[in-house]
Design a protein around this motif. Structure first.
Motif, mmCIF file in Angstrom:
data_model
loop_
_atom_site.group_PDB
_atom_site.id
_atom_site.type_symbol
_atom_site.label_atom_id
_atom_site.label_comp_id
_atom_site.label_asym_id
_atom_site.label_seq_id
_atom_site.Cartn_x
_atom_site.Cartn_y
_atom_site.Cartn_z
ATOM 1 N N PHE A 26 -44.325 10.044 -8.852
ATOM 2 C CA PHE A 26 -45.467 10.683 -8.213
ATOM 3 C C PHE A 26 -45.951 11.871 -9.034
ATOM 4 O O PHE A 26 -45.175 12.687 -9.474
ATOM 5 C CB PHE A 26 -45.091 11.153 -6.808
ATOM 6 N N ALA A 27 -47.233 11.939 -9.246
ATOM 7 C CA ALA A 27 -47.824 13.079 -9.957
ATOM 8 C C ALA A 27 -49.134 13.425 -9.280
ATOM 9 O O ALA A 27 -50.064 12.636 -9.280
ATOM 10 C CB ALA A 27 -48.062 12.741 -11.428
ATOM 11 N N PHE A 28 -49.206 14.574 -8.669
ATOM 12 C CA PHE A 28 -50.440 14.982 -8.004
ATOM 13 C C PHE A 28 -51.554 15.118 -9.037
ATOM 14 O O PHE A 28 -51.367 15.659 -10.120
ATOM 15 C CB PHE A 28 -50.234 16.312 -7.291
ATOM 16 N N GLY A 29 -52.724 14.603 -8.693
ATOM 17 C CA GLY A 29 -53.856 14.711 -9.595
ATOM 18 C C GLY A 29 -53.703 13.873 -10.851
ATOM 19 O O GLY A 29 -54.265 14.183 -11.880
ATOM 20 N N GLN A 30 -52.900 12.784 -10.751
ATOM 21 C CA GLN A 30 -52.612 11.976 -11.927
ATOM 22 C C GLN A 30 -53.868 11.320 -12.499
ATOM 23 O O GLN A 30 -54.004 11.171 -13.697
ATOM 24 C CB GLN A 30 -51.589 10.903 -11.555
ATOM 25 N N ASP A 31 -54.781 10.942 -11.640
ATOM 26 C CA ASP A 31 -55.974 10.259 -12.108
ATOM 27 C C ASP A 31 -57.109 10.570 -11.157
ATOM 28 O O ASP A 31 -56.897 10.826 -9.981
ATOM 29 C CB ASP A 31 -55.722 8.751 -12.153
ATOM 30 N N THR A 32 -58.302 10.563 -11.677
ATOM 31 C CA THR A 32 -59.477 10.800 -10.841
ATOM 32 C C THR A 32 -60.120 9.460 -10.506
ATOM 33 O O THR A 32 -60.001 8.493 -11.254
ATOM 34 C CB THR A 32 -60.494 11.682 -11.573
ATOM 35 N N MET A 33 -60.805 9.407 -9.377
ATOM 36 C CA MET A 33 -61.463 8.177 -8.977
ATOM 37 C C MET A 33 -62.656 7.909 -9.884
ATOM 38 O O MET A 33 -63.465 8.799 -10.143
ATOM 39 C CB MET A 33 -61.917 8.278 -7.526
ATOM 40 N N ALA A 207 -45.871 20.317 -5.949
ATOM 41 C CA ALA A 207 -47.104 20.005 -5.235
ATOM 42 C C ALA A 207 -47.996 21.238 -5.136
ATOM 43 O O ALA A 207 -49.224 21.150 -5.281
ATOM 44 C CB ALA A 207 -46.771 19.483 -3.840
ATOM 45 N N LYS A 208 -47.386 22.380 -4.896
ATOM 46 C CA LYS A 208 -48.162 23.619 -4.760
ATOM 47 C C LYS A 208 -48.895 23.936 -6.057
ATOM 48 O O LYS A 208 -50.038 24.414 -6.035
ATOM 49 C CB LYS A 208 -47.240 24.777 -4.375
ATOM 50 N N LYS A 209 -48.250 23.673 -7.205
ATOM 51 C CA LYS A 209 -48.896 23.903 -8.497
ATOM 52 C C LYS A 209 -50.147 23.045 -8.662
ATOM 53 O O LYS A 209 -51.066 23.399 -9.393
ATOM 54 C CB LYS A 209 -47.912 23.598 -9.635
ATOM 55 N N ASP A 213 -50.520 21.550 -0.264
ATOM 56 C CA ASP A 213 -49.678 22.394 0.573
ATOM 57 C C ASP A 213 -48.512 21.609 1.159
ATOM 58 O O ASP A 213 -48.384 20.392 0.968
ATOM 59 C CB ASP A 213 -50.498 23.065 1.671
ATOM 60 N N VAL A 214 -47.686 22.321 1.929
ATOM 61 C CA VAL A 214 -46.495 21.707 2.511
ATOM 62 C C VAL A 214 -46.869 20.583 3.472
ATOM 63 O O VAL A 214 -46.222 19.526 3.503
ATOM 64 C CB VAL A 214 -45.649 22.772 3.247
ATOM 65 N N ASP A 215 -47.912 20.760 4.243
ATOM 66 C CA ASP A 215 -48.319 19.744 5.214
ATOM 67 C C ASP A 215 -48.706 18.436 4.531
ATOM 68 O O ASP A 215 -48.434 17.344 5.053
ATOM 69 C CB ASP A 215 -49.486 20.253 6.061
ATOM 70 N N PHE A 216 -49.342 18.551 3.362
ATOM 71 C CA PHE A 216 -49.713 17.342 2.616
ATOM 72 C C PHE A 216 -48.466 16.577 2.190
ATOM 73 O O PHE A 216 -48.374 15.349 2.375
ATOM 74 C CB PHE A 216 -50.552 17.704 1.388
ATOM 75 N N VAL A 217 -47.520 17.288 1.599
ATOM 76 C CA VAL A 217 -46.295 16.636 1.147
ATOM 77 C C VAL A 217 -45.552 16.027 2.330
ATOM 78 O O VAL A 217 -45.059 14.899 2.271
ATOM 79 C CB VAL A 217 -45.387 17.633 0.402
ATOM 80 N N GLU A 218 -45.499 16.764 3.431
ATOM 81 C CA GLU A 218 -44.811 16.263 4.616
ATOM 82 C C GLU A 218 -45.466 14.975 5.118
ATOM 83 O O GLU A 218 -44.784 14.019 5.507
ATOM 84 C CB GLU A 218 -44.821 17.318 5.716
ATOM 85 N N SER A 219 -46.786 14.922 5.095
ATOM 86 C CA SER A 219 -47.483 13.724 5.574
ATOM 87 C C SER A 219 -47.184 12.519 4.694
ATOM 88 O O SER A 219 -47.031 11.394 5.181
ATOM 89 C CB SER A 219 -49.000 13.971 5.634
ATOM 90 N N GLN A 220 -47.094 12.763 3.376
ATOM 91 C CA GLN A 220 -46.781 11.674 2.456
ATOM 92 C C GLN A 220 -45.355 11.162 2.678
ATOM 93 O O GLN A 220 -45.109 9.953 2.707
ATOM 94 C CB GLN A 220 -46.941 12.153 1.012
ATOM 95 N N ILE A 221 -44.421 12.078 2.842
ATOM 96 C CA ILE A 221 -43.039 11.680 3.071
ATOM 97 C C ILE A 221 -42.894 10.992 4.422
ATOM 98 O O ILE A 221 -42.148 10.019 4.573
ATOM 99 C CB ILE A 221 -42.104 12.900 2.968
ATOM 100 N N ARG A 222 -43.609 11.458 5.416
ATOM 101 C CA ARG A 222 -43.555 10.829 6.732
ATOM 102 C C ARG A 222 -44.082 9.392 6.658
ATOM 103 O O ARG A 222 -43.556 8.491 7.326
ATOM 104 C CB ARG A 222 -44.377 11.647 7.735
ATOM 105 N N GLU A 223 -45.105 9.188 5.852
ATOM 106 C CA GLU A 223 -45.646 7.837 5.684
ATOM 107 C C GLU A 223 -44.621 6.944 4.974
ATOM 108 O O GLU A 223 -44.456 5.769 5.313
ATOM 109 C CB GLU A 223 -46.956 7.883 4.889
ATOM 110 N N ALA A 224 -43.941 7.512 3.973
ATOM 111 C CA ALA A 224 -42.900 6.754 3.284
ATOM 112 C C ALA A 224 -41.759 6.413 4.229
ATOM 113 O O ALA A 224 -41.234 5.293 4.216
ATOM 114 C CB ALA A 224 -42.378 7.565 2.100
ATOM 115 N N TYR A 225 -41.376 7.369 5.049
ATOM 116 C CA TYR A 225 -40.301 7.137 6.024
ATOM 117 C C TYR A 225 -40.705 6.023 6.990
ATOM 118 O O TYR A 225 -39.905 5.137 7.311
ATOM 119 C CB TYR A 225 -40.008 8.431 6.791
ATOM 120 N N ALA A 226 -41.943 6.049 7.432
ATOM 121 C CA ALA A 226 -42.421 5.016 8.348
ATOM 122 C C ALA A 226 -42.421 3.646 7.679
ATOM 123 O O ALA A 226 -42.099 2.627 8.312
ATOM 124 C CB ALA A 226 -43.833 5.362 8.834
ATOM 125 N N PHE A 227 -42.764 3.626 6.389
ATOM 126 C CA PHE A 227 -42.787 2.366 5.649
ATOM 127 C C PHE A 227 -41.392 1.747 5.587
ATOM 128 O O PHE A 227 -41.205 0.559 5.853
ATOM 129 C CB PHE A 227 -43.334 2.600 4.241
#
Length: 521
Positions: A26-33, A207-209, A213-227
């Protein structure tokens, strides 16, 4: 993890970003649309669609029927509703099989994973789970049984470990958030004092760099956990049986008139995206334009969230052929097969009826060998004088919008003999349910690029057979002069080592070839 990653990307379940977490890339901002229509442009990475239409502007066209065997399609979408196939021999809603084709009220197609009362299969096991749990009752080879059983145990264990890991991450994040809220310390200070939380702490700081924020990372991990939770509930659960919903006898090959007419299904996101690539209304100013203009989309639902059943695919192909489809798009696949010969017979039937089949190569970043991705063009049981592979079959890998070493999508399957050509398949903008649009990635998006061109050609050159359409498409590919990364690694190879043609789909050149052939007839 290859099986789960492949299924998630190929079905485009909205977890591609999360999958970066799962495989440690995972790399935040790895590619632009990219631009929404990048894949259609007359560019190095596009399919040169404008050039094709310019060449065809004074040529008449006929309606072409394309069958989309998939998860279902939102046929009321603003950009699709006028392009949906209608069975004019059927009277809607009278609960009578007016056209005597074996399917009651099949107005826009058919759903082979539903019950007449309207219930539908949404979740399904993976084929490796079904094979492993069958034991000696598996009808295939002993070798495939052993491979599937091994894959099942490995993947189930990984899913259990990942579920536990991401569950712990969620707990650790809650601890960090509570400590930050209860003090005047910064996130960095709290993490620095909690050595036991270093793994998730590092993730939060990285992620902060990148401005997350923390909520974004938490949402991603929560989605992974659900998967992973869902994968254990359904994909790898040998006790889960979806077939009671359908109510058929899964071992009875001759049983064909089962299912219902709900071609939308519980989640038609994937099929709707595929449909838009092929035939979204052109020039209406909404969302995006499809590739083929004069096309009708026949919807056949046979692919659940999990691995499809060979019986359903057999019947779906036959339904498409018997009800007038000229071309069939198959944007799905699995690692093993239960009754491959059933699907082979349907493919042979389509060939006899002159129907072209286009299939997505899959997203496991691996070399295909004819026995590790299904369905495929290789017949399991040959006939004495018949071909050993389907002549009406095109296998498609995926490319990106980057015309460099990363031109071929890093998830795409490949094979010098097994894959015919590549087409845009990463970050493709198309229709999704409820009049919406989104970017999806996968060879699932590359296959309908080829299907769209095949429909465009068939519409303007109706005299061409499915074999001739295939030849024109493959002869007209645009070759790439530089080497590309072989998917799954950093090794650079010529594109002709990843596909038989060594080229990308080119609509403009295909139309030129078709025009030339027409003059010589």
């Amino acid at each position: 993890m290859k099986s789960m990653i492949k299924k998630t990307i190929q079905n485009c379940c909205g977890l591609i970003t999360v999958l970066g977490f799962l495989v440690g890339q995972f790399a935040f901002g790895q590619d632009t649309m990219p631009e929404k229509d990048w894949h259609q442009l007359d560019s190095d990475t596009g399919i040169h669609l404008e050039q094709a239409y310019e060449l065809l502007k004074n040529r008449k066209s006929e309606k072409v029927v394309v069958a989309i065997i998939d998860s279902g399609v939102d046929y009321l979408h603003e950009d699709l509703r006028t392009k949906i196939w209608v069975n004019t021999d059927e009277i809607p809603g009278n609960l009578i099989d007016d056209d005597k084709n074996g399917y009651v009220d099949d107005i826009h197609g058919w759903n082979f994973i539903g019950f007449p009362n309207g219930d539908n299969v949404e979740n399904e096991t993976l084929i490796e789970t079904r094979i492993a749990s069958a034991g000696k009752n598996y009808p295939g080879s002993r070798e495939m049984y052993e491979d599937a059983k091994r894959a099942y145990h490995i993947h189930k264990k990984e899913a259990e470990e990942k579920k536990d890991l991401y569950g712990k991450y969620l707990s650790d994040i809650e601890t960090i958030k509570s400590k930050v809220d209860a003090s005047t310390q910064s996130l960095e200070q709290v993490i620095g004092q909690m050595g036991s939380l270093s793994s998730v702490g590092k993730l939060l700081l990285n992620a902060k760099k990148e401005g997350k924020d923390v909520d974004f990372v938490e949402s991603q991990i929560r989605e992974a956990y659900a998967f992973y939770s869902k994968s254990l509930d359904y994909y790898y659960n040998p006790y889960y049986d979806s077939r009671h919903i359908v109510g058929d006898n899964i071992t009875n090959k001759e049983q064909r008139s089962y299912g219902n007419n709900d071609v939308k299904g519980p989640d038609p996101s994937h099929g709707t995206h595929v449909a838009g690539i092929i035939g979204a209304i052109r020039g209406n100013g909404l969302g995006m334009d499809g590739i083929a203009e004069n096309v009708e989309l026949m919807i056949i639902r046979a692919v659940p969230d999990g691995d499809e059943r060979d019986k359903d695919i057999d019947n779906a192909i036959r339904y498409a052929v018997n009800n007038g489809a000229d071309i069939i798009n198959l944007s799905f696949g699995k690692d093993f097969s239960w009754k491959k010969e059933w699907v082979d017979e349907a493919v042979r039937y389509a060939h006899r009826k002159d129907v072209l089949i286009i299939h997505a190569a899959g997203n496991s970043a691996r070399k295909l060998n004819g026995n590790n991705n299904f369905p495929n063009k290789y017949f399991e049981r040959g006939t004495l004088f018949g071909p050993k592979e389907a002549k009406n079959w095109i296998e498609v890998g995926a490319t990106t919008h980057h015309f460099d070493e990363g031109f071929v999508a890093n998830f795409s399957n490949y094979g010098k003999e097994q894959v015919d050509l590549v087409a845009p398949g990463a970050q493709i903008y198309s229709t999704i349910p409820n009049d919406s649009y989104a970017y999806f990635s996968g060879t699932s998006m590359a296959a309908p690029m080829v299907t769209g061109l095949a429909a465009l050609l068939k519409s303007h050159f109706p005299h061409f057979s499915s074999q001739e359409l295939k030849e024109i498409i493959l002869e007209s590919v645009r070759t790439v002069g530089h080497e590309v990364y072989q998917p799954g690694g950093n090794q650079k190879v010529p594109l002709n080592m990843l596909s038989s043609t060594g080229g990308i789909l080119d609509c403009g050149q295909a139309v030129k070839t078709a025009l030339l052939r027409s003059k010589n007839i």
